[in-house]
Design an enzyme around this catalytic site. Sequence first.
Site, PDB file in Angstrom:
ATOM      1  N   HIS A 155      32.255  56.429  32.627  1.00 28.98           N
ATOM      2  CA  HIS A 155      31.203  55.753  33.374  1.00 28.98           C
ATOM      3  C   HIS A 155      30.926  54.530  33.159  1.00 28.98           C
ATOM      4  CE1 HIS A 155      29.934  60.186  34.227  1.00 28.98           C
ATOM      5  NE2 HIS A 155      30.281  60.404  32.744  1.00 28.98           N
ATOM      6  N   SER A 276      40.509  27.100  40.562  1.00 29.96           N
ATOM      7  CA  SER A 276      39.452  26.970  41.745  1.00 29.96           C
ATOM      8  C   SER A 276      39.676  25.724  42.477  1.00 29.96           C
ATOM      9  CB  SER A 276      38.142  27.420  41.412  1.00 29.96           C
ATOM     10  OG  SER A 276      37.119  26.762  42.387  1.00 29.96           O
ATOM     11  N   LYS A 282      36.975  26.775  36.507  1.00 28.73           N
ATOM     12  CA  LYS A 282      37.436  28.383  36.709  1.00 28.73           C
ATOM     13  C   LYS A 282      39.081  28.670  36.313  1.00 28.73           C
ATOM     14  CE  LYS A 282      35.464  31.174  38.173  1.00 28.73           C
ATOM     15  NZ  LYS A 282      35.247  31.577  39.593  1.00 28.73           N
ATOM     16  N   GLU A 289      43.605  40.874  40.769  1.00 29.64           N
ATOM     17  CA  GLU A 289      42.736  41.081  41.927  1.00 29.64           C
ATOM     18  C   GLU A 289      43.614  41.374  43.164  1.00 29.64           C
ATOM     19  OE1 GLU A 289      39.067  38.418  42.418  1.00 29.64           O
ATOM     20  OE2 GLU A 289      40.841  37.138  41.211  1.00 29.64           O
TER      21      GLU A 289
END
Length: 462
Positions: A155, A276, A282, A289
């Site tokens: 979970h 970025s 970043k 992803e």
Amino acid sequence: MTLWHGRLGGGTAAEVMAFTASLAVDRRLADDDLAGSRAHVRGLGRGGLLAEEEVATLLAALERVEHELGTGTFAFTDDDEDIHTAVERRVTEIAGDVGAKLHTGRSRNDQVATDLRLYVRRAVVAVVSGVLELEDVLRARAVEAGDAYLPGYTHLQRAQPVLLAHHLLAHGWALTRDVDRLLASAARADVSPLGAGALAGSSLALDPAGTAEDLGFSGVFDNSLDAVSDRDFVAEVLFDLALLGVHLSRMGEELVLWSTEEFGFAVLEDAYATGSSMLPQKKNPDVAELARGKAGRLVGNLTGLLVTLKGLPLSYNRDLQEDKEPLFDSVEQTTLALAAMAGMLRTVRFDLGRMQDAADGPASAAVDLAEWLVGRGMPFRQAHAVVGSLVRDSLERHVPLVELVDAHPDLGPEAVALLEPGTAVTRRTTPGGAGPGPVATQLERFALRIERDRARAGVGPD
Ligand code: ARG
């Protein structure tokens, strides 16, 4: 000139050509188409439908076409509707009159099905080789991880400590099943449809078994209608790749989580991260992803083909042309994803200190306390309640769990030792469990599995 200029007059409307042509997609089948044509020509020779010199002329023309395609000198024309048309047109230009015999007893229906099965055979080997490479990266990182541990989650809540090696290998075993599935699908695709003609076979002396053998297929079709209609093998491979993509997406998601400042379990190598355009600080996990994101596309490709096939009457229907784009796309995207993920995992730095700190919260050994009580004769449900109420007490009254365990009449100092950092994971001793003993065995089994699968698929290590 079209392949059917005898029957239909006046040429095809430009917008029909634009709508129906598939060359941009199926030119990837060029090598397979040439292989199929060579086998067909030799078969026609064996059946006495082509004289020896005609066979030689056609084979030479096919070789020249292969050279032109390979060197990028093949000149496609606006009339080349698909790769089969283009090759036949060019063979005829090169070979002259005998070119008109190339398509004897053959239809593009059995031709394209043959090409696609040949493609599947080689594509599966390439994908499996990428999967095995990724498995090997997971294996190597698991070996390197040694006795390092991190929280195991259910979970997405901390549950019990597990060895990092165990966690990495969990993804590895999922990949072994992908290999199994891909090889099984390739085995079912390994049947030649050549000789089925348009749908019903032929009056001519064709040799389907001979051409199947020539092309290295293990079997030959039993039913010509089925041979030209069947795209099960494409759907199966699309499923295999969709599930493989789902597995990569789950690995990707964990890498995304692990590389957050909040988790801090993993630091990506710069070459496998992106920056970025606006935010100078970043470092983004785009590979992970996209591994997650591409799974949607892979599932879509499978779904699209199943919907195309649903309700189609026998036998060949032009709808079937829509089988290739999803197949090529899924193969190409999966191959790219496997290579990028392998590189990312090969170079990622695991922050073992962060992982271990996160796993060493005293509550993560709660079940060990309960099992210790079981060892002293307390029924598990009762032991669970004892420890559960100690954890609640500790949280509500802000008293360290260690103190409560120490003071508890059924527990005491011996049980306190279970809460020592690093102890819990060593107690996972059952076969297939998360502790050092079973993981050592697992690692051996996993390494053997990779070796066996490499031999099965006929691929070596990179
Ligand atoms: N481009 C077609 C396909 O991919 C080849 C077969 C065409 N057959 C036909 N009867 N029009 O399916």
